[in-house]
Design a protein around this motif. Structure first.
Motif, mmCIF file in Angstrom:
data_model
loop_
_atom_site.group_PDB
_atom_site.id
_atom_site.type_symbol
_atom_site.label_atom_id
_atom_site.label_comp_id
_atom_site.label_asym_id
_atom_site.label_seq_id
_atom_site.Cartn_x
_atom_site.Cartn_y
_atom_site.Cartn_z
ATOM 1 N N LYS A 104 -12.267 -25.667 -9.052
ATOM 2 C CA LYS A 104 -11.774 -26.372 -7.898
ATOM 3 C C LYS A 104 -12.761 -26.225 -6.751
ATOM 4 O O LYS A 104 -13.603 -25.344 -6.799
ATOM 5 N N PRO A 105 -12.670 -27.106 -5.743
ATOM 6 C CA PRO A 105 -11.815 -28.291 -5.679
ATOM 7 C C PRO A 105 -12.261 -29.361 -6.670
ATOM 8 O O PRO A 105 -13.446 -29.469 -6.981
ATOM 9 N N GLN A 131 -6.946 -21.828 -11.989
ATOM 10 C CA GLN A 131 -6.071 -21.233 -10.982
ATOM 11 C C GLN A 131 -6.014 -19.727 -11.249
ATOM 12 O O GLN A 131 -4.966 -19.126 -11.466
ATOM 13 N N PRO A 194 -7.487 -24.634 -1.901
ATOM 14 C CA PRO A 194 -6.883 -24.924 -3.196
ATOM 15 C C PRO A 194 -6.303 -23.680 -3.873
ATOM 16 O O PRO A 194 -5.274 -23.751 -4.553
ATOM 17 N N HIS A 195 -6.942 -22.510 -3.684
ATOM 18 C CA HIS A 195 -6.381 -21.263 -4.202
ATOM 19 C C HIS A 195 -5.087 -20.910 -3.494
ATOM 20 O O HIS A 195 -4.092 -20.543 -4.132
ATOM 21 N N TRP A 196 -5.084 -21.004 -2.164
ATOM 22 C CA TRP A 196 -3.888 -20.596 -1.428
ATOM 23 C C TRP A 196 -2.717 -21.528 -1.729
ATOM 24 O O TRP A 196 -1.566 -21.088 -1.741
ATOM 25 N N GLU A 197 -3.002 -22.805 -2.013
ATOM 26 C CA GLU A 197 -1.910 -23.732 -2.320
ATOM 27 C C GLU A 197 -1.158 -23.305 -3.573
ATOM 28 O O GLU A 197 0.068 -23.190 -3.563
ATOM 29 N N TYR A 198 -1.884 -23.070 -4.672
ATOM 30 C CA TYR A 198 -1.162 -22.726 -5.898
ATOM 31 C C TYR A 198 -0.603 -21.312 -5.839
ATOM 32 O O TYR A 198 0.460 -21.039 -6.404
ATOM 33 N N GLY A 347 -4.625 -29.748 -8.962
ATOM 34 C CA GLY A 347 -5.897 -29.795 -8.258
ATOM 35 C C GLY A 347 -5.830 -30.701 -7.038
ATOM 36 O O GLY A 347 -6.403 -30.393 -5.990
ATOM 37 N N ARG A 349 -3.175 -31.293 -5.214
ATOM 38 C CA ARG A 349 -2.411 -30.597 -4.171
ATOM 39 C C ARG A 349 -3.302 -29.618 -3.397
ATOM 40 O O ARG A 349 -3.184 -29.472 -2.182
ATOM 41 N N GLY A 350 -4.198 -28.940 -4.114
ATOM 42 C CA GLY A 350 -5.104 -28.015 -3.453
ATOM 43 C C GLY A 350 -6.053 -28.717 -2.497
ATOM 44 O O GLY A 350 -6.294 -28.244 -1.380
#
Length: 374
Positions: A104-105, A131, A194-198, A347, A349-350
């Motif tokens: 990601k991203p 993730q 993107p890490h914090w989102e999931y 992905g 969403r991140g």
């Protein structure tokens, strides 16, 4: 495997995951057969690819991505390139009918990320996004506490991530220079949100609003050739997010902070019944019944050792490396239709959360998820 000459593609994905799975005999399918990954290395630098292949005894490598995608026995395309190169390569792999797995991203913007998701669905290929934070031992222990109801009602999450990345003048930088150029897809917000989102979604609930401040604290850095350049991307981001259900999450992410904590990533979770501090490997807890009763008195030294009042959560088992664990899940998903929920939609969403953070910083206001919902 495209992008394995880079640090993460080399160490975490090639050596720590695919070759590690081979070293332990492949993946047991449970019916007497073994799933055996055969890597094909792809990249732009023939010299470095050849050196990697010789070092690890890999037979196949190429600088021609389309030729690799045309091979009938290649079923999965993995991408760990720079962000700017990823989107186009993923589209080519999907068009070639390959299942795709990537870092990601996944793309530079939400529209591009969603286009990849819809292309994969239309092509009928399986898709996944790395993730890895969910598979870290410390985070898995934290999940165990959440599932067991240890916290009661969760009130807040405070995340501290980062370390000092050298500017490159008097000591070599430990991150590539493109990370600090916005025009090349760099920036800590694009990299880490993107890490914090999931992480927040899977542990505590989806993000519903974000207010952020971005900074480029170090405006001048030196590249891999020792040449100075202007840093155009953010190297720190400070954010407050509200999650569905009312949990408040604060995250400081910085490549310009000197570490005074036990691990490079730590989450403190506070709830009505207890608290925890989880890192990459460790997780420590303090239950309500064992919480000290400090009294504010600036004229006296604090009584007692606050850190000594916390208890280490035991491993209670063996943990695979975070990247390896997810690689095994994805390969099982491809070959045996095993369970999987971390697709290109995750992905997207991140990417979306990172964009909201940047827009919030630009506009100086709190933004809600639905204002630009993917």
């Amino acid at each position: 495997m495209n992008g394995v000459t880079g640090r993460m593609g080399h160490h975490q994905h090639l050596v720590g995951s695919v070759l590690a799975l081979r070293a332990r005999g492949g993946i047991d399918a449970g019916d007497g057969t073994v799933l055996w990954p055969e890597p094909v290395l792809v990249g732009r630098d023939a010299r470095r690819l050849r050196a990697l292949a010789e070092r690890y005894g890999i037979d196949r490598w190429t600088t021609d991505l389309d030729a690799a995608l045309a091979e009938p026995d290649v079923s999965v395309y993995f991408d760990a390139q720079t962000t700017a190169a990823r989107e186009s390569a993923l589209h080519r792999a999907i068009a070639a009918g390959k299942h795709v797995y990537c870092e990601k991203p996944v793309a530079g913007d939400v529209g591009g990320a969603l286009a990849l998701y819809h292309a994969a669905r239309q092509a009928g290929v399986k898709h996944g996004v790395v993730q890895d934070k969910l598979f870290l031992p410390g985070i898995r222990k934290l999940k165990r506490l959440l599932d067991g109801g240890f916290f009661g009602r969760v009130l807040s999450v405070r995340g501290e991530f980062g370390y000092w990345v050298f500017e490159g003048d008097w000591q070599p930088a430990q991150r590539p220079s493109w990370n600090y150029r916005e025009e090349d897809g760099g920036g800590i917000t694009a990299d880490m949100f993107p890490h914090w989102e999931y992480l927040l979604r899977e542990l505590f609930g989806p993000v519903r609003s974000v207010q952020a401040h971005l900074a480029t604290h170090i405006p001048r850095r030196w590249d891999e050739n020792g040449m100075p350049y202007r840093a155009t991307a953010d190297d720190a981001v400070y954010a407050v997010m509200e999650l569905e259900g009312g949990v408040v999450a604060q995250f400081n992410s910085s490549w310009t902070v000197r570490v005074h904590r036990d691990e490079l990533l730590e989450l403190q979770v506070d709830g009505t019944e207890g608290s925890a501090v989880a890192g990459l490997r460790h997780c420590r807890v303090q239950h309500r019944s064992c919480t000290p009763k400090p009294v504010w008195d600036p004229d006296r030294a604090a009584a007692g050792d606050f850190r000594a009042a916390w208890q280490e959560v035991p491993d209670n088992g063996e943990f695979d490396g975070a990247f390896l664990a997810q690689w095994e899940l994805f390969l099982r998903h491809v070959a045996m239709d095993g369970p999987w929920r971390f697709g290109l939609d995750a992905g997207a969403r991140g990417v979306h959360l990172g964009l909201l953070a940047r827009m919030s910083a630009q506009d100086g206001r709190r933004l809600h998820w639905g204002e630009l919902a993917p």
